[in-house]
Scaffold this active site. Structure first.
Site, PDB file in Angstrom:
ATOM      1  N   GLY A 277      76.620  85.308  70.587  1.00  0.00           N
ATOM      2  CA  GLY A 277      77.119  84.181  71.369  1.00  0.00           C
ATOM      3  C   GLY A 277      78.615  84.207  71.584  1.00  0.00           C
ATOM      4  O   GLY A 277      79.103  84.120  72.705  1.00  0.00           O
ATOM      5  N   ALA A 278      79.360  84.319  70.484  1.00  0.00           N
ATOM      6  CA  ALA A 278      80.809  84.248  70.583  1.00  0.00           C
ATOM      7  C   ALA A 278      81.410  84.687  69.260  1.00  0.00           C
ATOM      8  O   ALA A 278      80.690  84.855  68.273  1.00  0.00           O
ATOM      9  CB  ALA A 278      81.251  82.823  70.898  1.00  0.00           C
ATOM     10  N   MET A 279      82.745  84.845  69.251  1.00  0.00           N
ATOM     11  CA  MET A 279      83.398  85.342  68.037  1.00  0.00           C
ATOM     12  C   MET A 279      84.737  84.640  67.841  1.00  0.00           C
ATOM     13  O   MET A 279      85.546  84.542  68.764  1.00  0.00           O
ATOM     14  CB  MET A 279      83.577  86.865  68.167  1.00  0.00           C
ATOM     15  CG  MET A 279      84.278  87.497  66.989  1.00  0.00           C
ATOM     16  SD  MET A 279      83.311  87.313  65.463  1.00  0.00           S
ATOM     17  CE  MET A 279      84.635  87.199  64.265  1.00  0.00           C
ATOM     18  N   GLU A 280      84.947  84.205  66.601  1.00  0.00           N
ATOM     19  CA  GLU A 280      86.061  83.317  66.281  1.00  0.00           C
ATOM     20  C   GLU A 280      87.375  84.015  65.974  1.00  0.00           C
ATOM     21  O   GLU A 280      88.197  83.468  65.217  1.00  0.00           O
ATOM     22  CB  GLU A 280      85.661  82.445  65.086  1.00  0.00           C
ATOM     23  CG  GLU A 280      85.533  83.188  63.736  1.00  0.00           C
ATOM     24  CD  GLU A 280      84.116  83.631  63.375  1.00  0.00           C
ATOM     25  OE1 GLU A 280      83.292  83.805  64.296  1.00  0.00           O
ATOM     26  OE2 GLU A 280      83.835  83.819  62.170  1.00  0.00           O
ATOM     27  N   ASN A 281      87.652  85.198  66.530  1.00  0.00           N
ATOM     28  CA  ASN A 281      88.904  85.905  66.241  1.00  0.00           C
ATOM     29  C   ASN A 281      90.098  84.945  66.281  1.00  0.00           C
ATOM     30  O   ASN A 281      90.204  84.118  67.180  1.00  0.00           O
ATOM     31  CB  ASN A 281      89.144  86.995  67.293  1.00  0.00           C
ATOM     32  CG  ASN A 281      87.894  87.765  67.595  1.00  0.00           C
ATOM     33  OD1 ASN A 281      87.329  88.394  66.728  1.00  0.00           O
ATOM     34  ND2 ASN A 281      87.411  87.678  68.836  1.00  0.00           N
ATOM     35  N   GLU A 314      83.124  77.877  67.324  1.00  0.00           N
ATOM     36  CA  GLU A 314      84.160  78.920  67.151  1.00  0.00           C
ATOM     37  C   GLU A 314      85.500  78.278  66.830  1.00  0.00           C
ATOM     38  O   GLU A 314      86.262  78.794  66.015  1.00  0.00           O
ATOM     39  CB  GLU A 314      84.264  79.803  68.397  1.00  0.00           C
ATOM     40  CG  GLU A 314      82.950  80.452  68.850  1.00  0.00           C
ATOM     41  CD  GLU A 314      82.165  81.152  67.755  1.00  0.00           C
ATOM     42  OE1 GLU A 314      82.782  81.674  66.808  1.00  0.00           O
ATOM     43  OE2 GLU A 314      80.910  81.175  67.835  1.00  0.00           O
ATOM     44  N   GLU A 336      79.481  80.335  57.791  1.00  0.00           N
ATOM     45  CA  GLU A 336      78.543  80.076  58.894  1.00  0.00           C
ATOM     46  C   GLU A 336      77.739  78.799  58.689  1.00  0.00           C
ATOM     47  O   GLU A 336      77.606  77.985  59.608  1.00  0.00           O
ATOM     48  CB  GLU A 336      77.631  81.279  59.132  1.00  0.00           C
ATOM     49  CG  GLU A 336      78.367  82.538  59.615  1.00  0.00           C
ATOM     50  CD  GLU A 336      79.198  82.310  60.884  1.00  0.00           C
ATOM     51  OE1 GLU A 336      79.045  81.268  61.539  1.00  0.00           O
ATOM     52  OE2 GLU A 336      80.029  83.190  61.206  1.00  0.00           O
TER      53      GLU A 336
HETATM   54  N1  B3K Z   1      80.973  85.032  63.458  1.00  0.00           N
HETATM   55  C1  B3K Z   1      80.330  85.446  64.665  1.00  0.00           C
HETATM   56  C2  B3K Z   1      79.117  86.260  64.458  1.00  0.00           C
HETATM   57  C3  B3K Z   1      79.391  87.696  64.316  1.00  0.00           C
HETATM   58  C4  B3K Z   1      78.095  88.486  64.305  1.00  0.00           C
HETATM   59  C5  B3K Z   1      78.347  89.902  63.956  1.00  0.00           C
HETATM   60  N2  B3K Z   1      77.140  90.697  64.052  1.00  0.00           N
HETATM   61  C6  B3K Z   1      79.991  84.300  65.547  1.00  0.00           C
HETATM   62  C7  B3K Z   1      79.838  83.013  64.874  1.00  0.00           C
HETATM   63  O1  B3K Z   1      78.990  82.791  64.026  1.00  0.00           O
HETATM   64  O2  B3K Z   1      80.619  82.152  65.147  1.00  0.00           O
HETATM   65 ZN    ZN Z   2      79.959  81.150  63.192  1.00  0.00          ZN
END
Ligand code: B3K
Ligand code: ZN
Length: 939
Positions: A277-281, A314, A336
């Site tokens: 879905g998305a990534m919280e970088n 995120e 999570e």
């Molecule tokens: N932290 C990421 C998920 C990454 C999955 C890697 N295979 C998105 C989230 O849970 O916000």
């Molecule tokens: Zn997450």
């Protein structure tokens, strides 16, 4: 020094990693300086790492060598303290680089090249639509440079990006932009500095032709912040909702948890090729376009709600995940589960105007529980069942599961229930204050909550079994009522035998500990009057009230409630209110008791639940009947079985109950999903379960046939064109209800030659000004027949909007078998769609929209065998999963999980699924992602 080829890795292809084996790293990294010379064919990455000995690692003896991780990298140069090493000075394998260590504090320089355009796994640095993106969680950073790629290594990053300016005008990375430069040969550079130390999984860069919308906001403390959403220019008109969601999320986190945005600039970038879905970088969230782009023409109400939730999720990670992160990947639920809990609360507050409309809050809660039951409960019943904090894994990517996320959120919610909102908030404040800037464990989280609430009656040690044990506890309730004394006794039993990967780990032992289950209960008279009782619970003051929060802590335990007035001869319990724990509750309700709760329960969740139980009882009765019939006898009007008339009368009443919000009526008249229905089945027979569910659906359609049209008309004053379109919860509720009525009405008239319902659905399709109504009409028109003209029209109109075409693919992938559509025809349609010009075979959204929906969400369409005993849909499954595994293991592993429940199916199908899994297992060069799934399924 010449480039050196890597030595092949050891024969041990899939080692198992154990939580208990955690050791602190020998070395830490203080700072990282990266220089990227970006080129799709060959990107060069030069890194300088400032490394020092971990203070907690043993100080005596010689310094151990430094072992860095890497994958798919070509090493050009390696130096220590700027002195280049000869090939004989270090050891290089496919996945490790072992270096000599000169002192307790030193620097490492490496230069590597990589091939982003060839990177189809979408992990590390890759190219999508000619732009560069990264994805590092969990272990993608090692595909960018040699590193200590584990979350407890938190370093400060300085990043220089260089690229051709015409092709890549925008250059983004985490943190603040500190310098830009024009370079010779049409190239340019940007330098970014992240002021916060972070684990490598939060590193990100983006480069390419992107446009942005901006907003400026002021946070609680008065600081001004710049918000940006970066998309392709053609999508600029689809960013408003994501921006507004972000602004709402920022303010909500300030108000609810006192957490403020810590960066001057916060960016979201949308990319169409993304595994999840998305990534919280940190400061540079990267999103699947699906969770950013929306306007009424292309997005449904559900899309709008999902975008708000994912943008929130995120953003909330900035504190729960980034400022305080995980010590190791076994602790994934630390960030999570907690962040899903936070995004659920955010969505509930947004839908209900911060609780002002409790029913709207309940509807969101019901949706979350429905999702938990149809994904996580199923996971808990299969071979991959694991605790929210797993003890082992082969491939961490396989553990981004409904258990870690959704059950993890329920575990946090139980803590909030037990401590109360004030105590929980105090605990959260302690957690953030104590661990800011650290990489910690789930135990640290629970300890912070415990320390902040020394007066609480919660046994946190027992509570933590929720972290260490897998499975859905089954709670059986017996009620004894003594009318003479007005005393109720509940006898509770909890059971949770070893499941999934526990079974191997516990080696036959059944030694699991009872859970601390917060159980909310209340009682009603047989007329539905709420009763007030006094509960006698050890250590708790006796209070007379309607609802009680029990702490159910023993394998068997009884609770007594006194004070039921003498006139009552019987009472009805309302159990597990608001879904106070993620358990499966068993109580022998009579149909009449459920009807009473459905009409009168003061907890909207349990009102809905009573209706679902009624449906479930009826569907299971029909299913049991169907199991004795041969398939040919199972027509729409199968002779010899009637749908329960009392149930149908209640449904008709509910449909017309004007006191209930439309969103609540919609959710109450939607039958339990196929997956939820399987929970109590010993053997799953997909065709018969589908028949039973459809038989009830058709009976409901018929029972209310005279009213659907009126019910539809009643929604009109609340919807466009009477009011302006808005994707808010209230209007979405009206639309959802109207479209459900339309669906039932068309079903009720499916045998008429000319059906007013179909005419209305067609009108709605052509006249719709929003995607919710257009797609709902299309779905209604295709539920029984192929409606190929309208399907073709839809594709012609939306062929250039990939996210809309995903809906079109999904609709066909999930088309259930009917009188005019055989399972063979469905398989052929799916095969045919793989060739469609709008299908892109490597795009995860497309694979999920078509293949995952077919494998996972079309049970009766996917699970079948031919008269000669062949199972072509499973052959297709093997071919697709192995083809996808060759270029994207994460996506393939997700697909592979769709047969893991094989042992629960009827015999011929179960054997065929087992064979399919075995065939997949024998494919050469299977990824470790898919191998783990298949091996666990077959064990
Ligand atoms: N932290 C990421 C998920 C990454 C999955 C890697 N295979 C998105 C989230 O849970 O916000
Ligand atoms: Zn997450």
């Amino acid at each position: 020094m010449a480039a050196q080829a890597a030595v092949p890795a050891q024969a041990d292809r899939s080692p198992t990693y154990w939580r208990q084996a955690y050791q602190v790293s020998d070395y830490l990294i203080e700072s990282v300086s990266l220089r990227f010379e970006l080129d799709p064919v060959c990107t060069r990455v030069s890194a300088t790492l400032t490394v020092y000995r971990h203070p907690a690692a043993a100080q005596t003896g010689a310094l151990p060598p430094l072992v860095l991780q890497g994958e798919a990298l070509t090493l050009e140069r390696v130096a220590i303290n700027n002195v280049e090493l000869a090939a004989t000075d270090y050891t290089l394998t496919e996945t490790s680089l072992t270096l000599p260590v000169p002192a307790a504090h030193f620097t490492v320089q490496t230069t590597v090249t990589l091939a982003p355009a060839q990177n189809t796994s979408l992990m590390g640095l890759y190219v999508s639509n000619h732009n560069f993106f990264t994805q590092c969680e969990a272990e993608g950073f090692r595909r960018i440079t040699w590193f200590l790629d584990r979350p407890d290594i938190m370093a400060r990053y300085q990043v220089r990006l260089e690229a051709n300016q015409a092709d890549y005008p925008v250059l983004l990375a985490n943190g603040n932009l500190v310098a830009t430069a024009l370079l010779p040969n049409g190239r340019h550079a940007a330098e970014w500095q992240d002021p916060f130390p972070k684990p490598s999984y939060l590193f990100a860069l983006v480069a390419g032709q992107l446009s942005c919308v901006e907003s400026t906001i002021r946070t609680q403390s008065g600081a001004e912040k710049q918000l940006q959403i970066w998309v392709e220019a053609r999508d600029l008109d689809k960013t408003e909702h994501a921006m507004q969601s972000l602004i709402r999320a920022i303010h909500w986190d300030e108000q609810r948890f006192g957490r403020e945005l810590d960066l001057d600039r916060f960016m979201i970038v949308a990319v169409s090729d993304f595994n999840m879905g998305a990534m919280e970088n940190k400061g540079l969230n990267i999103f699947n376009t699906k969770y950013v782009l929306a306007n009424p023409a292309i997005a449904t109400d559900v899309d709008f709600a999902n975008i708000e939730s994912v943008v929130g999720h995120e953003y909330f990670h900035n504190w729960s995940g980034n400022r305080v992160t995980c010590r190791d990947w076994f602790q994934l639920s630390l960030k999570e589960g907690l962040t899903v809990f936070r995004d659920q609360e955010f969505s509930m507050d947004m839908a209900s105007d911060f609780g002002a409309q409790p029913l709207a809050r309940a509807v969101r809660r019901i949706e979350d529980v429905r999702a938990l039951r149809s994904t996580q409960f199923v996971e808990d019943a299969g071979p991959m069942a694991h605790p929210i904090r797993p003890d082992s894994y082969q491939e961490i990517s396989n553990f981004y599961t409904a258990t870690v996320y959704e059950k993890g959120a329920e575990v946090i919610r139980m803590l909030q229930t037990l401590l109360g909102p004030v105590g929980f908030r105090r605990g959260m404040d302690t957690y953030f204050a104590r661990h800011d800037g650290q990489a910690v464990t789930c135990d640290d989280f629970v300890q912070a909550l415990a320390d902040a609430n020394p007066e609480s009656q919660v046994d946190f040690t027992q509570f933590k079994h929720w972290y260490s044990q897998a499975g859905t506890p089954r709670v059986t309730v017996e009620q004894h009522f003594d009318a003479a004394t007005g005393t109720i006794r509940l006898d509770l039993t909890q059971r949770c035998p070893p499941v999934g990967i526990e079974r191997q780990q516990m080696a036959g032992s059944t030694d699991k500990q009872p859970y601390l289950i917060p159980l909310k209960v209340a009682f009603f008279s047989t007329e539905g009057q709420p009763l007030e009782t006094a509960c006698f619970q050890a250590a708790a003051a006796e209070v007379i009230q309607h609802e009680h929060l029990l702490q159910f802590t023993q394998a068997k335990q009884s609770f007594e409630f006194k004070g039921v007035p003498a006139k009552h001869l019987a009472v009805i319990p309302s159990l597990g209110r608001d879904f106070s724990a993620p358990i499966s509750l068993q109580y022998p309700y009579s149909q009449q008791a459920l009807i009473t709760l459905l009409a009168h329960d003061t907890d909207p969740f349990n009102r809905w639940e009573a209706g679902q139980q009624l449906f479930q009882q009826e569907i299971l009765r029909l299913y049991t009947w169907a199991q004795e019939q041969d398939e040919a006898a199972l027509s729409r009007h199968a002779a010899g079985v009637e749908v329960n008339a009392a149930l149908l009368a209640v449904v008709a009443q509910l449909a017309q109950d004007q006191t209930l919000a439309p969103a609540f009526r919609e959710i109450s008249l939607t039958l339990p999903s196929f997956n939820v229905l399987t929970e109590t089945l010993v053997v799953i027979d997909p065709a018969r379960l589908h028949w039973a569910r459809e038989t009830l659906r058709a009976a409901i359609a018929g029972a209310v046939a005279a009213h659907w049209e009126t019910l539809i008309q009643q929604t009109s004053p609340h919807l466009p064109p009477v009011v302006a379109y808005a994707p808010n919860a209230e209007q979405a509720g009206y639309r959802a209800w109207r479209n459900l009525c339309l669906q039932y009405w068309v079903l009720a008239e499916s045998e008429l030659v000319s059906s007013p319902a179909r005419v209305l659905a067609e009108q709605q399709y052509w006249a719709a000004t929003n995607m919710t109504d257009r797609l709902a009409a299309l779905s209604v028109l295709t539920q029984e027949s192929t409606a190929s003209e309208i399907l073709t029209d839809f594709a012609a109109q939306w062929q250039h909007e990939p996210l809309v075409m995903d809906k079109w693919f999904s609709l066909q992938a999930m088309a259930a078998p009917s009188a005019t559509r055989s399972p063979v025809a469905i398989l052929q349609a799916v095969e045919h769609l793989l060739q469609h010009s709008a299908y892109s075979p490597r795009n995860p959204n497309k694979i999920y929209a078509l293949l995952l929906r077919y494998f996972a969400n079309n049970p009766a369409g996917f699970h079948w065998q031919s008269v000669t005993g062949e199972t072509p849909s499973y052959d297709f499954w093997v071919a697709q999963v192995s083809a996808i595994d060759a270029f994207n293991p994460q996506v393939a592993a997700r697909l592979a999980r769709t047969l893991e429940q094989w042992q629960r199916y009827v015999a011929p199908l179960a054997h065929a699924m087992q064979r399919a899994l075995q065939q997949l297992q024998q494919q050469p060069a299977l990824s470790k992602d898919v191998r783990e799934v298949v091996e666990k399924a077959l064990q």
